[in-house]
Design an enzyme around this catalytic site. Structure first.
Site: not given
Length: 145
Positions: A23, A75, A81, A88, A101-103, A112
């Site tokens: 991150y 994010n 997950h 919903d 997502h940063m990664s 993940r």
């Protein structure tokens, strides 16, 4: 002026301290300030929201619907997950949302690799660190240009 809702999920208040390998060292405040600066440059409004409470995230998505935001960037962290409640809520929106997502979640642990949001998202971005936020904002602005 377009309104973009930027949602930060669980543990994101710990950016800058949490696992810098994935991150980086940028803090959530620095991300939000950069997003505000880019939003101004792009001529849009960005509202930021972070929580570690899944119910509060759902309620903020509901409020985004009522506020008639033009797009949502999310994010969601680990909620990505498994949170069908957030999925919903996102489906209630009548505007596109971008998952980010940063990664690079696909180069990390197996759990993940799956997102319960992706099939409903207008697009998914990951793996560019802090810049992923900037890319997502630019994409959100162009969605309904």
């Amino acid at each position: 002026m377009k309104k973009i809702l930027m949602l930060h999920g669980v543990n994101h208040n710990m950016f800058g301290h949490r696992n810098p390998k994935h991150y980086g060292t940028v803090t959530l405040d620095e991300i939000n300030q950069n997003m505000a600066n880019l939003a101004k440059e792009l001529g849009v409004q960005v509202e930021h929201f972070q929580t570690n409470d899944e119910g509060k995230m759902v309620e903020r998505i509901h409020q985004g619907y009522k506020d008639k935001v033009d797009a949502v960037i999310i994010n969601a962290g680990a909620w990505t997950h498994y949170s069908y409640a957030i999925r919903d809520a996102l489906e209630i929106l009548e505007v596109p949302f971008i998952e980010m997502h940063m990664s690079n979640v696909h180069a990390r642990e197996e759990f993940r690799h799956h997102s319960v949001f992706s099939e409903k998202a207008a697009g998914v971005m990951c793996g560019f660190g802090f810049e992923t936020y900037q890319l997502a904002l630019r994409a959100a602005v162009s969605l309904n240009a």
